[in-house]
Design a protein around this motif. Structure first.
Motif, short mmCIF file in Angstrom:
data_model
loop_
_atom_site.label_atom_id
_atom_site.label_comp_id
_atom_site.label_asym_id
_atom_site.label_seq_id
_atom_site.Cartn_x
_atom_site.Cartn_y
_atom_site.Cartn_z
N GLY A 24 0.79 -1.22 0.00
CA GLY A 24 0.00 0.00 0.00
C GLY A 24 0.82 1.27 0.00
O GLY A 24 0.27 2.37 -0.07
N LYS A 25 2.12 1.16 0.05
CA LYS A 25 2.98 2.34 0.08
C LYS A 25 3.18 2.88 -1.32
O LYS A 25 3.17 2.14 -2.31
N SER A 26 3.41 4.17 -1.40
CA SER A 26 3.70 4.82 -2.68
C SER A 26 5.15 4.57 -3.08
O SER A 26 6.03 4.49 -2.23
N THR A 106 26.56 3.44 -1.45
CA THR A 106 25.27 4.08 -1.65
C THR A 106 24.42 3.20 -2.54
O THR A 106 24.89 2.70 -3.57
N ALA A 107 23.17 2.99 -2.13
CA ALA A 107 22.21 2.22 -2.92
C ALA A 107 21.02 3.13 -3.23
O ALA A 107 20.62 3.94 -2.39
N LYS A 108 20.46 2.97 -4.44
CA LYS A 108 19.33 3.81 -4.86
C LYS A 108 18.30 2.96 -5.59
O LYS A 108 18.63 1.95 -6.23
N LEU A 109 17.05 3.43 -5.52
CA LEU A 109 15.96 2.84 -6.30
C LEU A 109 14.75 3.75 -6.24
O LEU A 109 14.72 4.71 -5.49
N THR A 110 13.76 3.44 -7.05
CA THR A 110 12.43 4.01 -6.91
C THR A 110 11.55 2.84 -6.53
O THR A 110 11.42 1.87 -7.29
N GLY A 111 10.97 2.90 -5.32
CA GLY A 111 10.20 1.76 -4.85
C GLY A 111 9.42 2.06 -3.59
O GLY A 111 9.30 3.21 -3.18
N LYS A 151 19.89 8.50 4.74
CA LYS A 151 18.90 7.89 3.88
C LYS A 151 17.89 8.95 3.48
O LYS A 151 17.70 9.94 4.19
N SER A 152 17.28 8.75 2.32
CA SER A 152 16.26 9.69 1.87
C SER A 152 15.11 8.92 1.24
O SER A 152 15.27 7.80 0.77
N GLY A 153 13.94 9.56 1.26
CA GLY A 153 12.74 8.99 0.67
C GLY A 153 11.91 8.21 1.66
O GLY A 153 12.36 7.89 2.76
N GLY A 154 10.69 7.95 1.25
CA GLY A 154 9.81 7.14 2.07
C GLY A 154 9.05 7.94 3.10
O GLY A 154 9.27 9.14 3.29
N ARG A 155 8.13 7.26 3.77
CA ARG A 155 7.23 7.88 4.74
C ARG A 155 7.98 8.47 5.94
O ARG A 155 7.59 9.49 6.48
#
Length: 166
Positions: A24-26, A106-111, A151-155
């Protein structure tokens, strides 16, 4: 978190381990950076710098091992989600003050879930590979300081470790 008390997201009400449902997460852009080090004798650092380790190119092999490890995190850490990483970078730099090598990944993604574990796994395996490749010359090496830097992104939003933080 409930109130001011932290909660463990992978532990159910009766104490059983479970994988968090992120369905349910964006999807958002996410990244994480971790660091660690391998402390060694100056002679070992010189051996690695000159490319004279018996097992070959320590830096190149360790970097590749870290990248490969990040991609395998879900196979190594039981409750991690398999992720489609878009970038994994591993930097290894000499630090004469240790003496030794400092590792940053460093690890990255869109998820739908973060990549902290992938960055931490990359650092851990990079450090272990450095140890493995140089242990014939120096069994006194020390691996340490493995931690999340940012870290960046997410709720939960962005996080950056304070300078000198625990």
């Amino acid at each position: 978190m409930s109130g001011d008390r932290p909660t463990l997201t992978h532990i159910g009400a009766t104490g059983e381990a479970h994988m968090v449902d992120v369905g349910g997460k964006s999807e958002t852009a996410r990244s994480a950076t971790a660091e660690g080090y391998v402390k060694m004798n100056r002679a070992t650092l010189h051996l690695i710098r000159e490319g004279n380790a018996k097992k070959g190119d320590v830096i190149g092999t360790a970097r590749l091992a870290g990248i490969m490890a990040a991609k395998q995190t879900a196979n190594l850490i039981p409750l991690c989600h398999p992720l489609m990483l878009t970038k994994v970078g591993v930097d290894i730099v000499e630090d004469e003050t240790l003496p030794g090598l400092r590792v940053t990944a460093t690890a990255k993604l869109t998820g739908r879930t973060g990549v902290e574990m992938e960055a931490l796994t990359a650092v851990s395996v990079t450090c272990l590979t450095i140890y493995d490749m140089a242990k014939a010359a120096d069994r006194e090496m020390e691996i340490g300081g493995i931690r999340l830097v940012e870290k960046s992104g997410g709720r939960s939003g962005d996080y950056r470790r304070a300078e000198g933080g625990q």
